[in-house]
Write a protein that holds these residues in place. Structure first.
Motif, mmCIF file in Angstrom:
data_model
loop_
_atom_site.group_PDB
_atom_site.id
_atom_site.type_symbol
_atom_site.label_atom_id
_atom_site.label_comp_id
_atom_site.label_asym_id
_atom_site.label_seq_id
_atom_site.Cartn_x
_atom_site.Cartn_y
_atom_site.Cartn_z
ATOM 1 N N ALA A 138 1.167 -1.547 -0.005
ATOM 2 C CA ALA A 138 0.239 0.103 0.226
ATOM 3 C C ALA A 138 0.622 1.218 -0.436
ATOM 4 O O ALA A 138 0.430 2.451 -0.673
ATOM 5 N N ARG A 139 2.016 1.373 0.386
ATOM 6 C CA ARG A 139 2.865 2.172 0.373
ATOM 7 C C ARG A 139 3.382 2.338 -0.590
ATOM 8 O O ARG A 139 3.935 3.538 -0.605
ATOM 9 N N GLN A 160 -4.105 4.403 6.126
ATOM 10 C CA GLN A 160 -3.062 4.002 4.766
ATOM 11 C C GLN A 160 -3.896 4.309 3.553
ATOM 12 O O GLN A 160 -5.209 3.676 3.189
ATOM 13 N N ASP A 161 -3.599 5.132 3.334
ATOM 14 C CA ASP A 161 -4.516 5.352 1.026
ATOM 15 C C ASP A 161 -3.778 4.024 0.526
ATOM 16 O O ASP A 161 -3.046 3.598 0.688
ATOM 17 N N PRO A 199 3.671 0.525 13.173
ATOM 18 C CA PRO A 199 4.024 0.154 11.527
ATOM 19 C C PRO A 199 5.341 0.246 10.798
ATOM 20 O O PRO A 199 5.635 -0.341 10.266
ATOM 21 N N GLU A 200 6.171 0.897 11.662
ATOM 22 C CA GLU A 200 7.841 1.119 11.157
ATOM 23 C C GLU A 200 8.057 -0.183 11.278
ATOM 24 O O GLU A 200 8.978 -1.068 11.011
ATOM 25 N N ASP A 201 7.888 -1.137 11.886
ATOM 26 C CA ASP A 201 7.949 -2.811 13.040
ATOM 27 C C ASP A 201 7.778 -3.127 11.454
ATOM 28 O O ASP A 201 8.832 -3.926 11.346
ATOM 29 N N LEU A 251 9.213 -6.323 8.443
ATOM 30 C CA LEU A 251 9.290 -7.781 8.461
ATOM 31 C C LEU A 251 8.725 -7.633 6.989
ATOM 32 O O LEU A 251 8.454 -8.761 7.089
ATOM 33 N N ALA A 252 8.795 -6.664 5.908
ATOM 34 C CA ALA A 252 7.991 -6.831 4.975
ATOM 35 C C ALA A 252 8.951 -7.825 3.660
ATOM 36 O O ALA A 252 10.213 -7.092 3.798
#
Length: 380
Positions: free
Chosen positions: A26-27, A45-46, A276-278, A282-283
């Motif tokens: 999404a980002r 999140q858009d 979200p930053e963590d 992990l993506a």
């Protein structure tokens, strides 16, 4: 539209990886749907939407709808209808709610759907369920018998009473339509499975089991994610020993994956993911391809001139002879491989043949068929 089904060993972090994948995509500007029962709330999140299956509510809604459609038959039997407030979900409700969510994931204007599935064994059984249930429906209520439902309103008028079986045919037809829609999503070329494992003594075995189960169901393995990898540069002897052991298991995963791109590696954060930053950390680094690689075809080799047989090649990576069983029943082959079983429809040409042998060569099951002279077209 691309659909990624995320599963893995229990406790390996599949829900976290599914959420991290969806958020990262999404980002990156894609419209993403995340389907998960267990994911923690994500920041707005858009482009990201979360669909949470609700087994209890789904069961009550479906049960009450079925009860309403069957009211005439139930009245004839003297049944007392249930009310919403007294219903509690039955075993199996979660699986059906997930199947409906999977069907819904194929709709909408998103580009990518990430579906958080149960642990591996349950996920493989779930993905096989639509085909199995449709087969049961066809055997118990064949289409030609269902066609007679058109006569039932007239028969009911002549007899002066409603025909209780009418609702059964109508319900069966609706179930068949819904199950076919789910199976179409599972079988779609743009659907694949992402397997999350924590490198350890059981990881390679879980991977081999997954590859075999997915191959039997003709599902593509998108990637293997090795989660919670310990740092390789620690000076602590105890931690260094654990890391060395983990990396030995990681090497086994690379060998067993059968994937050209190897295994995605995700770090251990030293804590549970916090926000979200963590999740971004992990993506998986590998972006999902527009369409996964095709599943190898189960091809029929014509060897009539050389050996008088047709050979059906069925890819079963990791299968062993002792765990294999084949039974021909009508126009189907009942194929058992370890803990997995599937009734596979025979290709049209093989239905006019008799099974005369089988052999397993490096994951390639070769089933030999001899043409039946009474059914095979004669060459002029």
């Amino acid at each position: 539209m691309r659909i990624i089904l995320v599963t893995g060993s229990g406790g390996a972090g599949r829900t976290t990886v599914a959420a991290a994948t969806a958020l990262a995509e999404a980002r990156a500007g894609r419209r993403v749907l995340l389907v998960s029962e267990d994911v923690e709330p994500l920041p707005a999140q858009d482009g990201l939407r979360v669909l949470r299956p609700r087994p209890a509510g789904d069961f009550r809604r479906e049960f009450l709808a079925l009860q309403a459609r069957s009211s005439t038959a139930l009245d004839l039997l003297g049944a007392a209808p249930f009310e919403d407030a007294e219903l509690t979900e039955l075993p199996g409700s979660r699986q059906f709610a997930l199947l409906r969510a999977l069907r819904d994931a194929a709709e909408g204007d998103h580009e990518l759907a990430v579906v958080d599935l149960p642990p591996l064994a349950e996920a493989l059984a779930l993905l096989a369920l639509p085909e199995q249930l449709r087969r049961y429906l066809r055997r118990l209520l064949p289409p030609e018998r269902q066609a007679a439902r058109a006569l039932r309103p007239m028969l009911a008028q002549l007899a002066g009473v409603p025909m209780p079986a009418q609702w059964l045919y109508e319900t069966t037809g609706r179930w068949e339509t819904e199950l076919a829609a789910v199976q179409a999503v599972v079988d779609a070329p743009a659907t694949s499975v992402r397997l999350v494992l924590e490198p350890g003594p059981a990881a390679a075995r879980a991977l081999r089991t997954a590859r075999l189960g997915l191959a039997l169901q003709r599902l593509a393995l998108d990637s293997v994610v090795a989660n919670r990898l310990l740092p390789a540069d620690s000076e602590d002897p105890w931690l260094a020993g654990l890391t060395a052991q983990q990396h030995r298991h990681l090497a086994e995963l690379r060998t067993a994956s059968g994937l050209a791109d190897g295994v995605d590696e995700l770090p251990h954060l030293g804590r549970d993911p916090r926000g979200p930053e963590d999740l971004v950390l992990l993506a998986p680094a590998r972006r999902p391809a527009a369409v996964p690689g095709p599943v190898p075809a189960w091809s029929v080799e014509d060897r009539r001139e050389e050996d008088g047989v047709l050979v059906w090649h069925i890819g079963l990576p990791g299968a062993v002879k002792e765990d294999l069983s084949l039974v021909r029943r009508g126009d189907e082959l009942l194929l058992t491989v370890g803990a997995f079983r599937r009734n596979v429809p025979l290709p049209a040409a093989l239905r006019r043949c008799a099974v005369t042998g089988a052999g397993l060569v490096e994951g390639d099951l070769r089933v030999r068929f001899t043409p039946d002279p009474g059914l095979w077209p004669r060459t002029p």
